[in-house]
Design an enzyme around this catalytic site. Sequence first.
Site: not given
Ligand code: MEV
Length: 313
Positions: A98, A100, A102-104, A145
Amino acid sequence: MSSGSGKGKTILFGEHFVVYGLPALAAGIASETTAKITRVRSFGWKLVDDRPAMPGYKEKKYEEQKVSIDKMLEHLNIDVTKTGFQIDLGGDLVCASGIGASAASCVAIARALSEEYSLGLDDEQINETAYIGEMGYHGTPSGIDNTASTYGGLIWYVRDLSGGTPKFEKLKLGKSANLVIASTGLTASTKVVVGDVAKKKEADPDWFDSVSEKYVQLVNAAREALIGLKFNKVGELMNKNHTLLQELTVSCKELDNLVDIARDNGAIGAKMTGTGRGGNIIALAPDEPTTKKIAEALKKGRAAGVWTTTFGL
Ligand code: MEV
């Protein structure tokens, strides 16, 4: 040796709905993940992951993380049969569902690789590479993200469902808003939770359309309220967004409990953020003393981690 960084984020409005091309609002937070690339004599890559994390988070994500890194290397045409390096991940972003994380890490690695291999990637190309990396974590990322992580700040984001460039806009508010983030300590798989929502949508498209319709009204009102600095209204809409996420069955009792504690202790609004079924909640606070009060109450209420941040300026 080269380095790069990527910011953590919270989704203020629109997790899950954003996957289906509906607008969402995300805020970058100050904490970030850093990546260092150091060349080694042997071929292939090795990861040393020193990021602070919720217990079990790294273990649960490791297989997906390997796929993610390989995807980014392929995208950047870096042939690991001809080169070798070590990736050191660190920074002050505490990895939890929640936030972010993995994206970071994808953004940080993409930036470090760009520097080490003199690729000269601009932010748009870093964002694109991080999006490819996010695909290792789940097949259909909306891209919100990695975009929030690349650019930071408050963003309005709309995915292009035909695969084209997403629309995103940076919003600047005249004032910063106080946010408390609290973790359940539970790690969920984005792939599984997004997949479950897709199944529910397929089983009952009319139900999904009616929830989506309510959401679109809500996010448009939230954008207007944020720009107009009407934070009480923003909070009320966050509460309503949480209810819609409960309807999608992506919340859970641990998240609902933290949301209740935040609201009972002065939050103007509170909701789960990100994937759900674990991970984090966010609570909007009217001022600094209430921010502290909410944070203390969440700690007493056994949140696994509590952080405070601001967004908007
Ligand atoms: C995950 O941080 C957010 C989701 O909406 C997935 C996405 O946007 O790819 C659950």
